[in-house]
Design an enzyme around this catalytic site. Structure first.
Site, PDB file in Angstrom:
ATOM      1  CG  HIS A 198      -4.626   9.793  11.819  1.00  0.00           C
ATOM      2  ND1 HIS A 198      -4.916  10.413  10.621  1.00  0.00           N
ATOM      3  CD2 HIS A 198      -5.084   8.526  11.695  1.00  0.00           C
ATOM      4  CE1 HIS A 198      -5.538   9.562   9.824  1.00  0.00           C
ATOM      5  NE2 HIS A 198      -5.653   8.412  10.458  1.00  0.00           N
ATOM      6  CB  SER A 199      -1.534   9.171   9.067  1.00  0.00           C
ATOM      7  OG  SER A 199      -1.025   8.794   7.819  1.00  0.00           O
ATOM      8  CG  LEU A 200       4.073  11.982   8.192  1.00  0.00           C
ATOM      9  CD1 LEU A 200       5.143  10.911   8.049  1.00  0.00           C
ATOM     10  CD2 LEU A 200       4.143  12.967   7.029  1.00  0.00           C
TER      11      LEU A 200
ATOM     12  CB  SER B   6       1.618   8.159  14.675  1.00  0.00           C
ATOM     13  OG  SER B   6       1.886   7.487  13.457  1.00  0.00           O
TER      14      SER B   6
END
Length: 681
Positions: free
Chosen positions: A320-322, A324
């Site tokens: 999720h977010s960073l 990923s």
């Protein structure tokens, strides 16, 4: 609440100090004398701190039964460990404590619960201690056996419990400011309801709406046949924690001192997001991050196999977010077994990955320039100094023209590799080759070459995962933005992760952190992402209405509607590709009409652009095995009123989104040949 309890509460409000004699008005008229006593059925609970308050949460029925069997086994409970929650938590029976297995979490108290009282504010049942519950049960047993009621007990903290009859039991709290002379407390104020056993208390599903519980619900509704036929088991979700070790450095405190006090929620979100980005672009912390993430992924996988030795399923990962982006970089820098051997022979891949840094002597040997090593050693020129040398510097050291060109080209290539601009493997035809800086290098098992994305200017050694993930899911991901600012203009359509077959970029349309990937693979074509269907089927009604009206108005403007039937077709046509059960269904979904069905007043050349785009297949490369990569969620009706208001919430929506979970389950089970009970339209 029963009518008797309601009557009891009304009377208690009118008379705050009822005497023992007045309690006869609460009794049921038709009580059977000398009822047979039946022991209470216990249920196991654990305590969790939520919003600084203790909340007692029941174990599911299966776990509670296992705990009860272990309790009644006759063996010493000390040292007895019972796995619960699918093996994610261990209950140490003797200690009455519950410990997380795969991650760090405060241990929680466990109780074997039989008697409860209803709380004052949250209206939830709270279990009494095991010792006092036993006292209550013994008193209840005597009352039932002897048919003697109106039993009064005093709890350890001087609270009064009165058993009026089997269906009416109340709990009075001690009066505030009571004297210090040890006088007995009296029944005053509004009493609490006392309950024996867990009947009518929901204990099957936890009151936590997270990825795991949503997936269990969807199994019952969308994969029921496969479950009944025992073709599939549940999907386990295990978190990887890398955030906490970074934020224990004290930087958060320093950042808080300079943070403005206004719009607190937004600034807190910004601090967390931006700080992690800065960490990841720092030479020191970036190495810490990738090491922490990879080691945790390997540790959790190893521990899971130890606890589940019969496991034969696959493993997929989600970021999720960073997170990923971190997973993208780690997966990009993996090597499969064949690639490790062949990459040493690959003439184009003379630059090693950022972690496998050779010595200056090894570099010169690779360039067949070992004879000049003594000159550099005499001049105190190490590898870093040589990278800074100009052609004139090398000439002054007595290096001939040919070797100078080789050295300068070598270090220039290394600099480009650090910034992603690796040389491209040219196809055999050699025709129409664009600029090298516009492509990621392709990766496959034959030649072992792989895309060394790194993080731009930072030198990082990427750890190896001990397994090959089936699919990589990215939620609310900034991968596309980071690759672009690193200098990458295009992803080679032939590129794929060395050890991972699938890649899905999933995002909410209002997520301010999310970016697309497919336009980097096919930069010359404009097309929409795949629309994720609502888990109850098709598209949300407000989206269909809005988009149908938009398409109809555009076709009217372009003078394409020659009949009422064509107008209705324009209204109901989907502009986004719909997610189907299989890619084959997706390709055959939009079939052209037969000539006999077309109205005579509409020419084939006047077909709308949207129709043409639906029919034409879109090749988005091999990053997801030939399947589409970008998948967009449907916003809820309330979210469509104000995109900015729900921007932050949309970045965190994925963990509670049934649509996201269903897509994840669908793709994971498809790797095993299992499909949805009904196709999503």
């Amino acid at each position: 609440m029963s009518s008797v309890q309601s009557q009891q509460e009304q009377l208690s409000q009118s008379d705050p100090s009822p005497s023992s004699n007045s309690c006869s008005s609460f009794e049921l008229i038709d009580m059977d004398a000398g009822s047979l006593y039946e022991p209470v059925s216990p249920h196991w609970f654990y305590c969790k701190i939520i919003d600084s308050k203790e909340t007692w949460i029941p174990f599911n029925s299966e776990d509670s039964q296992q705990l009860e069997e272990a309790y009644n086994s006759g063996k010493d409970c000390n040292g007895r460990v019972v796995p619960t929650d699918g093996g994610r938590y261990d209950v140490h029976l003797g200690e009455r404590m519950r410990y997380a297995v795969y991650w760090d979490e405060l241990a929680s108290e466990v109780r074997r619960c039989t008697w409860f009282y209803k709380g004052d504010k949250d209206n939830k049942y709270v279990p009494y201690s095991e010792s006092f519950s036993q006292v209550l049960e013994e008193t209840y047993m005597l009352a039932v056996t002897l048919d003697e009621w109106k039993k009064k007990l005093e709890s350890p903290n001087r609270e009064i419990i009165i058993l009026h009859n089997p269906k009416l039991m109340v709990h009075y709290q001690p009066v505030a400011g009571s004297d210090d002379w040890g006088s007995a407390p009296t029944e005053q104020g509004r009493p609490r309801t006392v309950k024996r056993g867990v009947e009518n208390i929901s204990v099957d599903i936890h009151c936590v709406n997270d990825f795991r519980s949503v997936s269990l619900n969807l199994l019952q509704t969308h994969f029921k046949k496969a479950q009944e036929n025992q073709q599939i088991g549940r999907v386990e979700f295990l978190p990887v924690n890398w955030h906490s070790p970074l934020h224990s450095t004290g930087v958060d405190v320093d950042l808080q001192r300079i943070t403005l006090p206004s719009i607190n929620r937004l600034r807190h979100f910004t601090n967390d997001t931006i700080l992690d980005v800065f960490f990841y672009n720092s030479p020191t912390y970036c190495q810490t991050i990738v090491d922490t993430v990879a080691s945790e992924m390997n540790r959790i996988y190893t521990l899971f196999l130890q606890r589940n030795p019969d496991f034969k399923g696959g493993v997929s990962i989600a970021g999720h977010s960073l997170g990923s982006l971190i997973l993208f970089d780690i997966l990009t820098n993996q090597k499969d077994s064949l690639g490790d051997i062949d990459s040493e022979k690959d003439s184009l891949n003379i630059v090693m990955d950022q972690g496998d840094t050779p010595t200056l002597e090894e570099d010169l040997k690779k360039l067949q320039l070992s004879e000049f090593f003594d000159i550099f050693e005499k001049e105190k020129v190490d590898k870093e100094a040589l990278a800074l040398c100009t052609d004139r510097d090398l000439q002054e050291m007595g290096i001939p023209l040919g070797p100078r060109k080789k050295i300068l080209n070598y270090f220039s290539t290394r600099k480009n590799a650090t910034g992603i601009n690796r040389p491209t493997l040219q196809p055999a035809s050699g025709a129409n080759i664009p600029k090298e800086s516009e492509f990621c290098s392709s990766s496959n098992a034959r030649n072992g070459d792989y895309l060394d994305v790194g993080i731009g200017q930072v030198s990082v050694k990427y750890p190896r995962l001990i397994y090959k993930p089936e699919i990589f899911f990215a939620f609310g991901s900034p991968i596309g933005m980071f690759l672009t600012v690193r200098g990458l203009k295009r992803i080679d359509p032939n590129y794929r992760f060395p050890t991972c077959k699938g890649f899905f970029n999933i995002y909410h349309p209002f997520d301010p952190v999310a970016y697309r990937i497919e336009p980097m693979v096919v930069p010359g074509v404009e097309f929409e992402p795949m629309l994720i269907p609502h888990h109850k089927g098709r598209k949300r009604m407000h989206l269909e209405l809005r988009e149908g009206l938009t398409r109809m108005s555009m076709d009217l403007k372009n003078n394409l509607l020659g009949s009422l039937r064509m107008a209705w077709k324009s209204f109901t046509r989907a502009p986004y590709p719909a997610l189907q059960v299989s890619e084959a269904a997706e390709e055959t979904e939009a079939e052209p009409e037969s000539t006999s069905e077309k109205p005579s007043d509409v020419n084939p050349e006047e077909t709308s652009v949207a129709d043409k785009e639906e029919v034409l297949p879109i090749n988005v490369g091999m990053l997801n095995g030939g399947q589409r990569i970008d998948y967009v969620l449907q916003e809820k009706p309330i979210e469509s009123f104000n995109e900015y208001l729900f921007a932050l919430q949309s970045h965190l929506c994925y963990w509670e989104s049934e649509d996201t979970v269903l897509l994840v389950l669908k793709e994971i089970y498809q790797t095993q040949g299992i499909f949805l009970d009904q196709p999503l339209q």
